[in-house]
Design a protein around this motif. Structure first.
Motif, short mmCIF file in Angstrom:
data_model
loop_
_atom_site.label_atom_id
_atom_site.label_comp_id
_atom_site.label_asym_id
_atom_site.label_seq_id
_atom_site.Cartn_x
_atom_site.Cartn_y
_atom_site.Cartn_z
N TRP A 258 52.28 69.03 87.66
CA TRP A 258 53.18 67.92 87.95
C TRP A 258 52.44 66.60 88.18
N ASP A 259 51.23 66.65 88.68
CA ASP A 259 50.47 65.42 88.89
C ASP A 259 50.17 64.72 87.57
N ASN A 260 49.66 65.46 86.61
CA ASN A 260 49.37 64.87 85.31
C ASN A 260 50.64 64.51 84.55
N LEU A 261 51.72 65.25 84.80
CA LEU A 261 52.98 64.90 84.16
C LEU A 261 53.46 63.53 84.65
N ARG A 262 53.31 63.29 85.96
CA ARG A 262 53.70 61.98 86.50
C ARG A 262 52.82 60.87 85.94
N LYS A 263 51.51 61.16 85.79
CA LYS A 263 50.62 60.17 85.19
C LYS A 263 51.02 59.87 83.74
N TRP A 264 51.44 60.90 83.03
CA TRP A 264 51.89 60.75 81.64
C TRP A 264 53.14 59.87 81.58
N ILE A 265 54.05 60.09 82.52
CA ILE A 265 55.27 59.28 82.57
C ILE A 265 54.94 57.84 82.95
N MET A 266 54.00 57.67 83.90
CA MET A 266 53.61 56.32 84.32
C MET A 266 52.98 55.55 83.17
N GLN A 267 52.21 56.25 82.35
CA GLN A 267 51.62 55.60 81.17
C GLN A 267 52.72 55.11 80.24
N ASN A 269 55.65 54.22 81.11
CA ASN A 269 56.31 53.08 81.76
C ASN A 269 55.69 51.75 81.38
#
Length: 275
Positions: A258-267, A269
């Motif tokens: 989930w941490d890297n998934l959030r980073k992927w979503i932030m990218q 954004n």
């Protein structure tokens, strides 16, 4: 001056309405292979008169707004053009057409792609402000006549468009990502939901997100099948890159990362920093 429009659907019909507003042309003539489209265009006031292609060929400027398969054969049928007559193709894929234009009339030809449209089609979908404040891409202008390029610019500026010049190969590559790929994804999303045993139960729950992403799935299968065929290689490259990012997200979810998934979503954004 007289303007001729071949193809009286969304783009051609909207152009007729928009040209009326500019008052640049004394008459706006139209032709469509579908008699119903011609009748609708006349009744809606999109054009002044429906005529045959021979009469269209006498216009000062001729706009082509038909499926891509027929664009270059149609343009190459024009003969005995004057040095100031201008043919403007409004299709969304440019390189194959540009390379198919007869050298004898290449100076008369200008490739143009208005970055405007809707998921609707036909004369009834026409809007007089469809082009206003939109981008217009002119391609391979160094091969067109100076008069033709200047005339095309004058017309599109009068419609309130912002003009960008680009070579046709770069155009087709970039458009594959920002226009053609989104349409493929929208069609895929729609078919994914429709493949469920009881899609009506899912569709009863839809909200704004699904409506936004599936809007393009209502686009014409004739128009878009034609576009995908003409821009096949660039679209396949775009799909390959999409598959990479899609698979990466799938892997993160499967691994519960989930941490890297959030980073992927932030990218993702950060895209809106450019919009």
């Amino acid at each position: 001056m007289q303007a001729g429009i071949i193809g009286l659907g969304l783009i051609g019909g909207s152009l007729g309405l928009a040209l009326r507003e500019t008052k640049m042309f004394k008459r706006i003539l139209g032709f469509d292979s579908k008699p119903l489209h011609e009748q609708q265009a006349l009744s809606l006031g999109l054009i002044d008169e429906c005529v045959n292609k021979t009469e269209i060929a006498e216009c000062d400027v001729i706009f082509i707004a038909i499926p891509l398969d027929f664009v270059s054969p149609l343009i190459n049928d024009f003969t005995n053009l004057s040095t100031t007559q201008t043919i403007i193709d409004l299709g969304s894929t440019k390189s194959p057409i540009n390379h198919s234009i007869d050298s004898k009339i290449r100076k008369n030809y200008v490739g143009a792609h208005p970055m405007s449209g809707t998921e609707h089609s036909g004369p009834k979908a026409a809007q007089k402000n469809l082009f206003k404040n939109k981008i217009l891409i002119l391609t391979d202008t160094q091969e067109s006549g100076e008069f033709q390029v200047a005339f095309a610019k004058e017309i599109f500026v009068s419609l309130g468009m912002q003009i960008i010049k680009m070579d046709s190969t770069s155009h087709d590559k970039h458009i594959a990502y920002i226009s053609h790929l989104p349409h493929v994804l929208s069609f895929a999303l729609a078919n994914t939901v429709l493949s469920q045993e009881e899609p009506e139960n899912i569709l009863a729950l839809i909200g704004g997100g699904f409506r936004s992403m599936s809007r393009l799935a209502n686009s014409s299968p004739i128009t878009w099948g034609d576009i995908f065929k003409h821009n096949r290689n660039h679209l396949l490259n775009a799909l390959k890159e999409f598959e990479y990012h899609f698979s990466y997200a799938k892997t993160l979810i499967m691994q519960e990362d989930w941490d890297n998934l959030r980073k992927w979503i932030m990218q993702a954004n950060t895209l809106h920093d450019f919009l």
